[in-house]
Design a protein around this motif. Structure first.
Motif, PDB file in Angstrom:
ATOM      1  N   ALA A  97       1.100  66.418  45.910  1.00 30.59           N
ATOM      2  CA  ALA A  97       2.278  66.666  46.374  1.00 30.59           C
ATOM      3  C   ALA A  97       3.188  67.501  45.268  1.00 30.59           C
ATOM      4  CB  ALA A  97       3.113  65.428  46.726  1.00 30.59           C
ATOM      5  N   ASP A  98       3.128  67.458  44.053  1.00 31.11           N
ATOM      6  CA  ASP A  98       3.698  68.370  43.192  1.00 31.11           C
ATOM      7  C   ASP A  98       3.327  69.493  43.161  1.00 31.11           C
ATOM      8  OD1 ASP A  98       5.609  66.131  42.508  1.00 31.11           O
ATOM      9  OD2 ASP A  98       4.776  65.729  40.577  1.00 31.11           O
ATOM     10  N   LEU A  99       1.840  69.701  42.956  1.00 35.08           N
ATOM     11  CA  LEU A  99       1.516  71.155  43.162  1.00 35.08           C
ATOM     12  C   LEU A  99       1.975  71.869  44.356  1.00 35.08           C
ATOM     13  CD1 LEU A  99      -1.025  73.006  42.057  1.00 35.08           C
ATOM     14  CD2 LEU A  99      -2.641  71.789  43.573  1.00 35.08           C
ATOM     15  N   LEU A 100       1.821  71.414  45.392  1.00 41.67           N
ATOM     16  CA  LEU A 100       2.059  71.906  46.563  1.00 41.67           C
ATOM     17  C   LEU A 100       3.415  72.316  46.624  1.00 41.67           C
ATOM     18  CD1 LEU A 100       0.004  69.818  49.448  1.00 41.67           C
ATOM     19  CD2 LEU A 100      -0.353  72.184  48.450  1.00 41.67           C
ATOM     20  N   GLU A 101       4.428  71.360  46.086  1.00 43.02           N
ATOM     21  CA  GLU A 101       5.818  71.762  46.309  1.00 43.02           C
ATOM     22  C   GLU A 101       6.137  72.720  45.244  1.00 43.02           C
ATOM     23  OE1 GLU A 101      10.230  68.968  46.061  1.00 43.02           O
ATOM     24  OE2 GLU A 101       8.301  68.187  46.485  1.00 43.02           O
ATOM     25  N   PHE A 102       6.104  72.446  43.983  1.00 44.31           N
ATOM     26  CA  PHE A 102       6.676  72.917  42.970  1.00 44.31           C
ATOM     27  C   PHE A 102       5.959  74.114  42.278  1.00 44.31           C
ATOM     28  CE2 PHE A 102       7.966  68.548  42.078  1.00 44.31           C
ATOM     29  CZ  PHE A 102       9.302  68.717  42.493  1.00 44.31           C
ATOM     30  N   ILE A 103       4.723  74.466  42.660  1.00 49.82           N
ATOM     31  CA  ILE A 103       4.026  75.566  42.528  1.00 49.82           C
ATOM     32  C   ILE A 103       3.561  76.447  43.601  1.00 49.82           C
ATOM     33  CG2 ILE A 103       1.632  76.281  41.407  1.00 49.82           C
ATOM     34  CD1 ILE A 103       1.629  73.708  39.788  1.00 49.82           C
ATOM     35  N   MET A 104       3.391  75.809  44.658  1.00 51.29           N
ATOM     36  CA  MET A 104       3.030  76.483  45.659  1.00 51.29           C
ATOM     37  C   MET A 104       4.227  76.711  46.867  1.00 51.29           C
ATOM     38  SD  MET A 104      -0.896  75.343  46.422  1.00 51.29           S
ATOM     39  CE  MET A 104      -1.382  76.588  47.669  1.00 51.29           C
ATOM     40  N   GLY A 105       5.109  76.115  46.564  1.00 55.16           N
ATOM     41  CA  GLY A 105       6.329  76.439  47.417  1.00 55.16           C
ATOM     42  C   GLY A 105       6.529  76.001  48.615  1.00 55.16           C
ATOM     43  N   TYR A 106       5.901  74.594  48.947  1.00 52.92           N
ATOM     44  CA  TYR A 106       6.014  73.863  50.224  1.00 52.92           C
ATOM     45  C   TYR A 106       7.215  72.867  50.200  1.00 52.92           C
ATOM     46  CZ  TYR A 106       1.735  76.254  51.988  1.00 52.92           C
ATOM     47  OH  TYR A 106       1.115  77.153  52.520  1.00 52.92           O
ATOM     48  N   THR A 107       7.614  72.224  51.214  1.00 52.41           N
ATOM     49  CA  THR A 107       8.515  71.171  51.491  1.00 52.41           C
ATOM     50  C   THR A 107       7.462  69.938  51.447  1.00 52.41           C
ATOM     51  OG1 THR A 107      10.315  72.207  52.067  1.00 52.41           O
ATOM     52  CG2 THR A 107      10.266  69.784  52.389  1.00 52.41           C
ATOM     53  N   VAL A 108       7.463  69.044  50.520  1.00 52.12           N
ATOM     54  CA  VAL A 108       6.648  67.814  50.727  1.00 52.12           C
ATOM     55  C   VAL A 108       7.361  66.350  51.159  1.00 52.12           C
ATOM     56  CG1 VAL A 108       4.927  66.097  49.459  1.00 52.12           C
ATOM     57  CG2 VAL A 108       5.094  68.706  49.258  1.00 52.12           C
ATOM     58  N   PRO A 109       7.530  65.879  52.207  1.00 53.01           N
ATOM     59  CA  PRO A 109       8.340  64.510  52.256  1.00 53.01           C
ATOM     60  C   PRO A 109       7.736  63.409  51.622  1.00 53.01           C
ATOM     61  CG  PRO A 109       7.553  65.374  54.425  1.00 53.01           C
ATOM     62  CD  PRO A 109       6.749  66.371  53.354  1.00 53.01           C
ATOM     63  N   ARG A 110       8.529  62.879  50.762  1.00 51.89           N
ATOM     64  CA  ARG A 110       8.209  61.808  49.792  1.00 51.89           C
ATOM     65  C   ARG A 110       8.610  60.377  50.606  1.00 51.89           C
ATOM     66  NH1 ARG A 110       6.236  64.119  44.722  1.00 51.89           N
ATOM     67  NH2 ARG A 110       7.013  66.256  44.970  1.00 51.89           N
ATOM     68  N   PHE A 111       7.770  59.759  51.019  1.00 46.31           N
ATOM     69  CA  PHE A 111       7.751  58.571  51.946  1.00 46.31           C
ATOM     70  C   PHE A 111       6.728  57.519  51.777  1.00 46.31           C
ATOM     71  CE2 PHE A 111       5.072  61.210  54.352  1.00 46.31           C
ATOM     72  CZ  PHE A 111       4.424  60.185  55.150  1.00 46.31           C
ATOM     73  N   LYS A 112       5.648  57.907  51.500  1.00 48.57           N
ATOM     74  CA  LYS A 112       4.344  56.846  51.412  1.00 48.57           C
ATOM     75  C   LYS A 112       4.546  55.903  50.587  1.00 48.57           C
ATOM     76  CE  LYS A 112       0.214  57.588  52.426  1.00 48.57           C
ATOM     77  NZ  LYS A 112      -1.179  58.068  52.227  1.00 48.57           N
ATOM     78  N   LEU A 113       5.063  56.065  49.361  1.00 48.74           N
ATOM     79  CA  LEU A 113       5.076  55.018  48.373  1.00 48.74           C
ATOM     80  C   LEU A 113       6.311  53.996  48.346  1.00 48.74           C
ATOM     81  CD1 LEU A 113       3.839  57.139  45.270  1.00 48.74           C
ATOM     82  CD2 LEU A 113       2.473  55.744  47.071  1.00 48.74           C
ATOM     83  N   LYS A 114       7.160  54.501  49.325  1.00 51.34           N
ATOM     84  CA  LYS A 114       8.653  53.907  49.314  1.00 51.34           C
ATOM     85  C   LYS A 114       8.539  52.485  50.322  1.00 51.34           C
ATOM     86  CE  LYS A 114      11.867  57.523  48.036  1.00 51.34           C
ATOM     87  NZ  LYS A 114      10.928  58.518  47.568  1.00 51.34           N
ATOM     88  N   ASN A 115       9.013  51.385  49.948  1.00 50.00           N
ATOM     89  CA  ASN A 115       9.056  50.173  50.637  1.00 50.00           C
ATOM     90  C   ASN A 115       7.796  49.744  51.306  1.00 50.00           C
ATOM     91  OD1 ASN A 115      11.590  50.027  49.945  1.00 50.00           O
ATOM     92  ND2 ASN A 115      12.416  51.330  52.033  1.00 50.00           N
ATOM     93  N   ARG A 116       6.467  49.665  50.535  1.00 55.35           N
ATOM     94  CA  ARG A 116       5.388  49.422  50.951  1.00 55.35           C
ATOM     95  C   ARG A 116       5.194  47.871  51.192  1.00 55.35           C
ATOM     96  NH1 ARG A 116       1.082  52.917  47.344  1.00 55.35           N
ATOM     97  NH2 ARG A 116       1.811  51.426  45.722  1.00 55.35           N
ATOM     98  N   SER A 117       4.263  47.489  51.954  1.00 57.25           N
ATOM     99  CA  SER A 117       4.118  45.917  52.109  1.00 57.25           C
ATOM    100  C   SER A 117       3.631  45.464  51.111  1.00 57.25           C
ATOM    101  CB  SER A 117       3.246  45.794  53.385  1.00 57.25           C
ATOM    102  OG  SER A 117       1.608  46.425  52.993  1.00 57.25           O
ATOM    103  N   GLY A 118       3.011  45.961  49.882  1.00 54.79           N
ATOM    104  CA  GLY A 118       2.892  45.323  48.842  1.00 54.79           C
ATOM    105  C   GLY A 118       2.582  46.636  47.785  1.00 54.79           C
ATOM    106  N   LYS A 119       3.114  46.273  46.386  1.00 56.09           N
ATOM    107  CA  LYS A 119       2.898  47.563  45.538  1.00 56.09           C
ATOM    108  C   LYS A 119       1.681  48.014  45.435  1.00 56.09           C
ATOM    109  CE  LYS A 119       3.123  44.574  41.563  1.00 56.09           C
ATOM    110  NZ  LYS A 119       3.791  44.269  40.158  1.00 56.09           N
ATOM    111  N   ASN A 120       0.494  47.503  45.537  1.00 52.72           N
ATOM    112  CA  ASN A 120      -0.714  47.733  45.357  1.00 52.72           C
ATOM    113  C   ASN A 120      -1.580  48.109  46.764  1.00 52.72           C
ATOM    114  OD1 ASN A 120      -0.375  47.383  42.699  1.00 52.72           O
ATOM    115  ND2 ASN A 120      -1.308  45.229  42.665  1.00 52.72           N
ATOM    116  N   ASN A 121      -0.627  48.064  47.804  1.00 55.74           N
ATOM    117  CA  ASN A 121      -1.357  48.341  49.241  1.00 55.74           C
ATOM    118  C   ASN A 121      -1.065  49.824  49.368  1.00 55.74           C
ATOM    119  OD1 ASN A 121      -1.927  45.944  49.368  1.00 55.74           O
ATOM    120  ND2 ASN A 121      -0.028  45.249  50.622  1.00 55.74           N
ATOM    121  N   SER A 122      -2.154  50.632  49.761  1.00 56.79           N
ATOM    122  CA  SER A 122      -2.093  51.817  50.115  1.00 56.79           C
ATOM    123  C   SER A 122      -1.847  52.165  51.689  1.00 56.79           C
ATOM    124  CB  SER A 122      -3.237  52.594  49.661  1.00 56.79           C
ATOM    125  OG  SER A 122      -4.376  52.128  50.581  1.00 56.79           O
TER     126      SER A 122
END
Length: 268
Positions: A97-122
């Motif tokens: 995500a950081d590579l795409l946003e800060f090096i390649m200039g894309y907008t990357v929504p940051r949502f997948k790691l927030k409020n997960r059902s469990g902190k070790n659950n993908s």
């Protein structure tokens, strides 16, 4: 998100190819023992899980210190079952995500790691979604771009296996992308990021608002140096690269050790 200084440790290596003459975007993480940058990197990692304004409130509601709340509910721990695996998978997605946003200039929504059902659950679905509008007013254009990236990591070894697995599994994204975009839109709305949700919504309707889709496969492992021509164990249909597909490989020495170092700083 604010551009973290560790991004300067991404070093692009040109001329690297996969044996079948497939082009590859290759980046080495040439990191240093700079305590200030490592602490800032840890803060950046933590903000992918929980925003500043939520953290203190949530800790207070649970009658915990901030450090305790982070350890118990937010940040995967090295000593927990699946904790190292979660750390490896999570930081891999953040790196891409950081590579795409800060090096390649894309907008990357940051949502997948927030409020997960469990902190070790993908979460299921496309690993990283990134987009770029052609017009500054973000009106639809057929030159708008969407990237759907499949990310695989094995930070405890120096093999190319994650790259192979990412290429194989990226074929799934064509079938699940619409669901992933809609899930992204809903999650952004739930997180109060309404403007981002509306920006993402545009990419649900390709027939009416045509745009360019790029599927990407990204593999990450702890290899210090890479071969000029990378030989993978997969071939044939498994290694089939779709027209316009981008292949990324990110590597660096002892990345699992580095990951644990950074994640322990998330407790501070």
């Amino acid at each position: 998100m604010k551009r973290p200084r560790y991004i300067e440790w991404f070093v692009e290596e040109t001329g690297i190819r996969i044996k079948e003459n497939i082009p590859l975007k290759c980046y080495k993480i040439d990191y240093k023992g700079d305590e200030a940058i490592l602490d800032e990197w840890a803060l950046h990692i933590r903000r992918n899980y929980i925003e500043d304004d939520e953290l203190k409130e949530d800790a207070d509601l649970n009658e915990m210190s901030v450090d305790q709340y982070l350890r118990e509910y937010i940040i995967p721990q090295e000593t927990e079952h699946l904790g190292p695996t979660a750390r490896s998978a999570d930081i891999a997605e953040i790196l891409v995500a950081d590579l795409l946003e800060f090096i390649m200039g894309y907008t990357v929504p940051r949502f997948k790691l927030k409020n997960r059902s469990g902190k070790n659950n993908s979460q299921q679905g496309t690993d990283v979604i990134a987009y770029k509008y052609k017009n500054t007013d973000k009106s639809p254009s057929n030159k708008d771009e969407l990237i759907a990236a499949e990310v695989k990591a094995s930070l405890s070894n120096n093999q190319y296996t994650p790259l192979e697995n990412a290429i194989i599994d990226s074929h799934k994204d064509e079938h699940r992308l619409a669901r992933s975009i809609n899930y992204c839109r809903k999650r952004l709305n739930e997180l109060g990021k309404v403007s981002e949700a509306n920006e993402v919504k545009r990419f649900l309707f390709k027939p009416d608002n045509n745009y360019k889709i790029t599927y990407a496969a990204a593999g990450i492992s702890s290899r210090q140096d890479v071969d000029d021509v990378i030989e993978l164990s997969v071939a044939g249909e498994e290694l089939e690269i779709r027209n316009g597909e981008e292949i990324f490989y990110i590597h660096g020495e002892r990345l699992m050790e580095l990951t644990h170092n950074i994640y322990e700083r998330c407790r501070k």
